[in-house]
Write an enzyme that holds these catalytic residues in place. Structure first.
Site, PDB file in Angstrom:
ATOM      1  N   SER A  69       0.847  -1.199   0.000  1.00 37.95           N
ATOM      2  CA  SER A  69       0.000   0.000   0.000  1.00 37.95           C
ATOM      3  C   SER A  69       0.879   1.244   0.000  1.00 37.95           C
ATOM      4  O   SER A  69       2.036   1.190   0.401  1.00 37.95           O
ATOM      5  CB  SER A  69      -0.877   0.020   1.256  1.00 37.95           C
ATOM      6  OG  SER A  69      -1.710  -1.116   1.282  1.00 37.95           O
ATOM      7  N   GLY A  70       0.282   2.355  -0.419  1.00 37.84           N
ATOM      8  CA  GLY A  70       1.003   3.630  -0.365  1.00 37.84           C
ATOM      9  C   GLY A  70       1.192   4.232  -1.753  1.00 37.84           C
ATOM     10  O   GLY A  70       0.854   3.614  -2.768  1.00 37.84           O
ATOM     11  N   THR A 127       3.908   4.874  -3.519  1.00 38.69           N
ATOM     12  CA  THR A 127       4.877   4.234  -4.425  1.00 38.69           C
ATOM     13  C   THR A 127       4.233   2.989  -5.055  1.00 38.69           C
ATOM     14  O   THR A 127       4.385   2.743  -6.264  1.00 38.69           O
ATOM     15  CB  THR A 127       6.173   3.860  -3.652  1.00 38.69           C
ATOM     16  OG1 THR A 127       6.511   4.937  -2.784  1.00 38.69           O
ATOM     17  CG2 THR A 127       7.314   3.594  -4.601  1.00 38.69           C
ATOM     18  N   LYS A 138       7.440   0.298   8.480  1.00 38.17           N
ATOM     19  CA  LYS A 138       6.309   0.441   7.569  1.00 38.17           C
ATOM     20  C   LYS A 138       5.066   0.813   8.377  1.00 38.17           C
ATOM     21  O   LYS A 138       5.058   0.732   9.589  1.00 38.17           O
ATOM     22  CB  LYS A 138       6.049  -0.875   6.828  1.00 38.17           C
ATOM     23  CG  LYS A 138       7.116  -1.164   5.795  1.00 38.17           C
ATOM     24  CD  LYS A 138       6.792  -2.386   4.953  1.00 38.17           C
ATOM     25  CE  LYS A 138       5.386  -2.460   4.447  1.00 38.17           C
ATOM     26  NZ  LYS A 138       4.923  -1.301   3.675  1.00 38.17           N
ATOM     27  N   GLY A 179       3.139   3.776   7.614  1.00 39.75           N
ATOM     28  CA  GLY A 179       2.757   5.189   7.484  1.00 39.75           C
ATOM     29  C   GLY A 179       1.364   5.335   6.878  1.00 39.75           C
ATOM     30  O   GLY A 179       0.638   6.285   7.165  1.00 39.75           O
ATOM     31  N   GLU A 196      -0.047  -5.928   5.513  1.00 41.17           N
ATOM     32  CA  GLU A 196       1.228  -5.938   4.772  1.00 41.17           C
ATOM     33  C   GLU A 196       2.186  -6.978   5.348  1.00 41.17           C
ATOM     34  O   GLU A 196       2.874  -7.666   4.604  1.00 41.17           O
ATOM     35  CB  GLU A 196       1.876  -4.548   4.822  1.00 41.17           C
ATOM     36  CG  GLU A 196       1.175  -3.546   3.929  1.00 41.17           C
ATOM     37  CD  GLU A 196       1.675  -2.123   4.099  1.00 41.17           C
ATOM     38  OE1 GLU A 196       1.425  -1.320   3.187  1.00 41.17           O
ATOM     39  OE2 GLU A 196       2.292  -1.796   5.120  1.00 41.17           O
ATOM     40  N   LYS A 233      14.033   7.652   1.810  1.00 38.09           N
ATOM     41  CA  LYS A 233      13.636   6.688   2.850  1.00 38.09           C
ATOM     42  C   LYS A 233      14.832   5.979   3.490  1.00 38.09           C
ATOM     43  O   LYS A 233      14.688   5.266   4.463  1.00 38.09           O
ATOM     44  CB  LYS A 233      12.714   5.610   2.248  1.00 38.09           C
ATOM     45  CG  LYS A 233      11.507   6.129   1.488  1.00 38.09           C
ATOM     46  CD  LYS A 233      10.465   6.653   2.423  1.00 38.09           C
ATOM     47  CE  LYS A 233       9.188   7.111   1.771  1.00 38.09           C
ATOM     48  NZ  LYS A 233       8.432   6.138   1.075  1.00 38.09           N
TER      49      LYS A 233
HETATM   50  C1  5RP Z   1       1.598   1.659   4.292  1.00 43.30           C
HETATM   51  C2  5RP Z   1       3.061   1.546   4.142  1.00 43.30           C
HETATM   52  C3  5RP Z   1       3.670   2.204   2.966  1.00 43.30           C
HETATM   53  O1  5RP Z   1       4.367   1.265   2.234  1.00 43.30           O
HETATM   54  C4  5RP Z   1       4.608   3.271   3.451  1.00 43.30           C
HETATM   55  O2  5RP Z   1       3.871   4.159   4.284  1.00 43.30           O
HETATM   56  C5  5RP Z   1       5.244   4.038   2.304  1.00 43.30           C
HETATM   57  O3  5RP Z   1       4.276   4.756   1.616  1.00 43.30           O
HETATM   58  P1  5RP Z   1       4.630   5.748   0.438  1.00 43.30           P
HETATM   59  O4  5RP Z   1       5.018   4.904  -0.719  1.00 43.30           O
HETATM   60  O5  5RP Z   1       3.356   6.534   0.213  1.00 43.30           O
HETATM   61  O6  5RP Z   1       5.748   6.641   0.909  1.00 43.30           O
HETATM   62  O7  5RP Z   1       3.757   0.927   4.915  1.00 43.30           O
HETATM   63  O8  5RP Z   1       1.152   1.057   5.474  1.00 43.30           O
END
Ligand code: 5RP
Length: 234
Positions: free
Chosen positions: A33-34, A36, A101, A103, A110, A128
């Site tokens: 998720s997220g 990226t 992870k 965020g 996940e 990151k």
């Molecule tokens: C969600 C996550 C995401 O992979 C992490 O927050 C990175 O997100 P982004 O690609 O928006 O920076 O762990 O629970």
């Protein structure tokens, strides 16, 4: 007026494009998720890969919707408990490839999907990357609402400082896809991350936390404005 392309988004897309090279027809694919991962899903939907032969196991409602809108076939982990490869993002990656992870609040599913996968491929932009996880990002701890006060006290005993994650478009807390809340917990010192991961998960009421050990990770694809690096465990 022309808009300057978002550099970070370009890097996320570059990392996602590199991960796409690992996808083969017929795979059972875990999808994190997220933002990226969203770039990865867009590229997957537009790719020449025969999407009818691939089943995607989403880690969140957001990812499921995104997969469906991009024409991908979606399945459940109960239907496909053995995943060939999962592609996911991360909030922080240390030099040994341990991760923080969660965020986006999807850490519980996940981690389950990562554990069910033969390969976990992490895609990030270079912002990151950190030497050490401690102090770099709070560790998200998913907790059943009933246990909030108790778990907060236990996290304080572990020298963590928990903060209830607030929702942005509603009053009150963020509620995860599993109906739980998240305590984002700052630890100024993490000497043994894997021990801390277990200790936090042993607190009754905690469902999971966002520390992902390098044991789960096969490779990390890091995109910067100049290059793509593929980091593998030594
Ligand atoms: C969600 C996550 C995401 O992979 C992490 O927050 C990175 O997100 P982004 O690609 O928006 O920076 O762990 O629970």
């Amino acid at each position: 007026m022309s808009k300057k392309p978002d550099q970070k988004l370009i890097m996320k897309r570059k990392a996602a494009a590199e991960a796409l090279k690992l996808v083969k027809d017929g795979m059972i694919l875990g999808i994190g998720s997220g933002s990226t991962v969203r770039e990865f899903i867009k590229l997957l939907g537009d790719s020449k890969i025969d999407s009818k032969t691939i089943v995607c196991i989403p880690s969140s409602f957001d990812t499921e919707n995104m997969l469906i809108s991009n024409g991908m076939k979606v399945g459940t982990l109960n239907q496909y408990p053995a995943i060939d490869m999962t592609v996911d993002g991360a909030d922080r990656v240390d030099k040994d490839l341990n991760l923080i992870k969660g965020g986006g609040g999807a850490l519980l599913r996940e981690k389950v999907i990562a554990a069910a996968s033969k390969l976990l491929v992490i895609i990030v932009d270079d912002s990151k990357m950190v030497q050490a996880l401690e102090g770099s990002f709070p560790i998200p701890v998913e907790v059943i609402p009933h246990a909030k006060e108790f778990v907060e006290k236990e996290l304080l005993k572990l020298k963590g400082t928990p903060h209830l994650r607030k929702a942005s478009d509603k009053l009150g807390p963020t509620v995860t896809d599993n109906g739980n809340i998240i305590l984002d917990t700052d630890f100024s010192s993490i000497s043994k991350p894997e021990e801390l991961e277990k200790t936090i998960n042993n607190i009754p009421g905690v469902m999971e936390n966002g520390f992902f050990s390098r044991k789960l990770v096969a490779q990390v694809i890091v995109a910067s404005d100049k290059e793509i690096k593929i980091l593998k465990k030594e």
